[in-house]
Design an enzyme around this catalytic site. Structure first.
Site, PDB file in Angstrom:
ATOM      1  N   LYS A  98     -84.452 -37.174 -97.397  1.00 58.09           N
ATOM      2  CA  LYS A  98     -84.707 -35.785 -97.022  1.00 58.09           C
ATOM      3  C   LYS A  98     -85.452 -35.067 -98.146  1.00 58.09           C
ATOM      4  CE  LYS A  98     -80.518 -35.080 -94.239  1.00 58.09           C
ATOM      5  NZ  LYS A  98     -81.120 -34.642 -92.982  1.00 58.09           N
TER       6      LYS A  98
ATOM      7  N   ARG B  73     -75.197 -40.803 -85.679  1.00 57.36           N
ATOM      8  CA  ARG B  73     -74.988 -41.497 -84.397  1.00 57.36           C
ATOM      9  C   ARG B  73     -74.607 -42.947 -84.617  1.00 57.36           C
ATOM     10  NH1 ARG B  73     -80.861 -39.688 -82.513  1.00 57.36           N
ATOM     11  NH2 ARG B  73     -80.185 -37.909 -83.742  1.00 57.36           N
TER      12      ARG B  73
HETATM   13  N1  BES Z   1     -76.946 -34.478 -90.936  1.00 54.36           N
HETATM   14  C1  BES Z   1     -78.199 -34.420 -90.315  1.00 54.36           C
HETATM   15  C2  BES Z   1     -78.326 -33.290 -89.309  1.00 54.36           C
HETATM   16  C3  BES Z   1     -78.380 -31.901 -89.865  1.00 54.36           C
HETATM   17  C4  BES Z   1     -79.555 -31.360 -90.308  1.00 54.36           C
HETATM   18  C5  BES Z   1     -77.250 -31.111 -89.847  1.00 54.36           C
HETATM   19  C6  BES Z   1     -79.597 -30.062 -90.760  1.00 54.36           C
HETATM   20  C7  BES Z   1     -77.297 -29.824 -90.285  1.00 54.36           C
HETATM   21  C8  BES Z   1     -78.459 -29.284 -90.748  1.00 54.36           C
HETATM   22  C9  BES Z   1     -78.488 -35.711 -89.548  1.00 54.36           C
HETATM   23  O1  BES Z   1     -77.945 -36.847 -90.081  1.00 54.36           O
HETATM   24  C10 BES Z   1     -79.965 -35.867 -89.531  1.00 54.36           C
HETATM   25  O2  BES Z   1     -80.545 -35.987 -90.570  1.00 54.36           O
HETATM   26  N2  BES Z   1     -80.543 -35.855 -88.347  1.00 54.36           N
HETATM   27  C11 BES Z   1     -81.959 -35.945 -88.190  1.00 54.36           C
HETATM   28  C12 BES Z   1     -82.218 -36.749 -86.946  1.00 54.36           C
HETATM   29  C13 BES Z   1     -83.672 -37.130 -86.783  1.00 54.36           C
HETATM   30  C14 BES Z   1     -84.076 -38.123 -87.831  1.00 54.36           C
HETATM   31  C15 BES Z   1     -83.850 -37.691 -85.384  1.00 54.36           C
HETATM   32  C16 BES Z   1     -82.531 -34.538 -88.031  1.00 54.36           C
HETATM   33  O3  BES Z   1     -81.934 -33.713 -87.367  1.00 54.36           O
HETATM   34  O4  BES Z   1     -83.567 -34.279 -88.626  1.00 54.36           O
HETATM   35 ZN    ZN Z   2     -79.176 -37.739 -91.569  1.00 56.28          ZN
END
Ligand code: BES
Ligand code: ZN
Ligand code: ZN
Length: 504
Positions: free
Chosen positions: A281, A355
């Site tokens: 990230k 997931r």
């Molecule tokens: N933990 C994150 C989701 C998240 C993002 C929660 C911002 C709260 C605030 C999750 O694991 C994630 O990174 N999801 C990705 C999924 C994507 C790669 C399809 C996302 O939401 O960007």
């Molecule tokens: Zn994630």
């Protein structure tokens, strides 16, 4: 907790103390400030409304007026007026919020001893008990402070007398108080887990914390280590943990209060830190990913609350706990992993790890043949885009469970919103090299794609709902007075407990 309640049965005419808290509304004649309390003299009422009319305080929710050294009410040195807005619209959630404002007002003025006139809120009608509970909830939830890691802690105690005119009311309020304390302690504990950063909270520590908190509650806690998780064929979950420096844990909490009833399963995402893994990230805001275990923390809180409330239900809480780090053994984009139900998954994006850890936990939950399964997860950033920080989005294909959830959330005073999940979304998650892929190239509906992926791991005969708490798991400003401006919210614990109460 720094707030302590004791109970007092007296008419306001005979009561005395340091600071009196009165709830005030805007429903008086000419929309003037009104305080409804049997026994409060006409003189007191007119002094209070005169004092208030010289101030910006109009009795609205979120407002308060602290009158120091006033002789407005005989027997009390100070009076704190706390707004509830329109009396007719003051439901339990408004009261919960007003009570939180009361606590904050008392704290801000350095009060250590207060008397709260419970009957200055209309406590009539069939929701009387939930209104009384809401006063206690507001005080206890607002009392949670995020000074866990500050070298100087807030150490002041506040002793509150709950004033009731009738002994019978005070007595029934004592039982309500006990339940509110059990619930709020559990919520505040979950918040503290969420607020603990990744260097002090990892899967092993989360499991230990759950075990310790469960002591003496009647909860049975079983923890699976790395070897067991592997042996149990939880290949998706296990793969996520490989990039981190700490082993994963599967935390299983069981409470049996319901005889031979089928259990209810709660599943929570316990990602103690989500760096994104190899698909790392961006740095800005990454600190917030310590909250990626709030689904898990809130399931732990739900289990603690249900056990402390001794509800006549059987419940199982399942929390897969892992880090998501970019270590040398981490999942790489394109890797193929196998879940406990035999389905294969291509890990296209290592940041869609929630997931993966939930898939195996949901297979395990289905094996318990529960009445229904609900899960809570900070699953997608898309959920934050869709609903912001007010509503938790939930997905379900079961109409009955959907209705139960709406009812539970409304009794709990939490906002939820039903989200769509469709076959079209499911098609997008089919893999080219494996049965499934963990993300799709298709733009939009990111939360629905997460939800349909999870559905692949739930026995289709079992009612199931997925709560994406990405926008509501932690606070981003002073929106709700019983939540801090920053920090874990403990969202959905109240709703999950209400869901269990529907099945006692
Ligand atoms: N933990 C994150 C989701 C998240 C993002 C929660 C911002 C709260 C605030 C999750 O694991 C994630 O990174 N999801 C990705 C999924 C994507 C790669 C399809 C996302 O939401 O960007
Ligand atoms: Zn994630
Ligand atoms: Zn995550």
């Amino acid at each position: 907790m720094a707030v302590e309640f004791n109970f007092l049965t007296k008419s306001i005419n005979n009561a005395s103390g340091s600071t009196l808290v009165l709830f005030a509304s805007t429903t008086g004649k000419d929309k003037k400030l009104a305080v409804q309390l049997k026994g409060l003299t006409k003189d007191s009422l007119s002094v209070l409304s005169d004092l208030a009319s010289d101030s910006p305080f109009k009795g609205n929710l979120n407002d308060s007026l602290f009158l120091r050294g006033t002789s407005a009410v005989q027997g009390f040195k100070n009076v704190a007026l706390v707004g509830i807005g329109d009396l007719k619209k003051a439901d339990h959630e408004i009261i919960r919020r007003a009570s939180a404002v009361a606590l904050k007002t008392l704290k801000a003025h350095g009060v250590t001893e207060a008397t709260v006139a419970f009957e200055s809120i209309s406590l009539a009608g069939k929701d009387k008990d939930s209104k009384i509970a809401a006063i206690f909830d507001g005080f206890y939830l607002a009392d949670y402070s995020s000074d866990l890691f500050k070298s100087k802690k807030e150490d002041k105690k506040l002793s509150v007398s709950a004033l009731f005119g009738l002994a019978s009311s005070a007595k029934s309020a004592q039982k309500i108080h006990k339940d509110s304390l059990a619930l709020c302690e559990s919520i505040n504990f979950s918040r503290s887990l969420g607020d603990t950063p990744g260097n002090k909270m990892n899967p092993v520590k989360l499991a230990e914390a759950a075990k310790k908190a469960a002591e003496g509650t009647g909860l049975k806690v079983t923890v699976w280590d790395d070897a067991r998780i592997k042996k149990e064929k939880m290949g998706c979950f296990h793969s996520v943990s490989l990039g981190g420096g700490v082993e994963p844990r599967l935390i299983i909490m069981e409470y049996k209060g319901g005889g031979s009833k089928k259990p209810i399963c709660y599943v929570g995402k316990g990602l103690t830190f989500d760096s994104g893994g190899i698909c790392i990230k961006p740095g800005a805001g990454m600190d917030e990913m310590k909250f990626d275990m709030c689904g898990g923390a809130n399931v732990i809180g739900t289990m603690l609350a249900i056990a402390k409330l001794k509800l006549k239900v059987n419940v199982i809480g399942i929390v897969p706990a892992s880090e998501n780090m970019p270590g040398p053994m981490a999942n790489k984009p394109g890797d193929i992993v196998t879940a406990r139900n035999g389905k294969t998954v291509e890990v296209i994006n290592t940041d869609a790890e929630g997931r993966l850890i939930l898939s195996d936990a949901l297979v395990y939950a289905s094996e318990q043949e529960p009445q229904f399964i609900v899960d809570a997860a900070t699953l997608t950033g898309a959920m934050v885009i869709a609903l912001g920080d007010t509503h938790t989005g939930f997905f379900s294909r079961d109409d009955k469970l959907t209705q139960k959830i709406k009812k539970a959330a409304s009794s709990a005073g939490e906002l939820v919103w039903e989200m769509p999940m469709h076959e079209e979304h499911a098609k997008d998650m089919k893999g080219a090299y494996a049965d499934l892929q963990n993300v799709t190239a298709r733009k939009g509906a990111g939360s629905a794609h997460g939800a349909v992926f999870l559905a692949e791991f739930v026995d289709s005969k079992i009612p199931w709902a997925h709560f994406d708490i990405a926008g509501t798991a932690w606070n981003t400003g002073h929106r709700i007075p019983y939540n801090n401006a920053k920090g874990a919210s403990g969202c959905m614990i109240r709703t999950f407990v209400e869901l269990a109460k529907q099945h006692v």
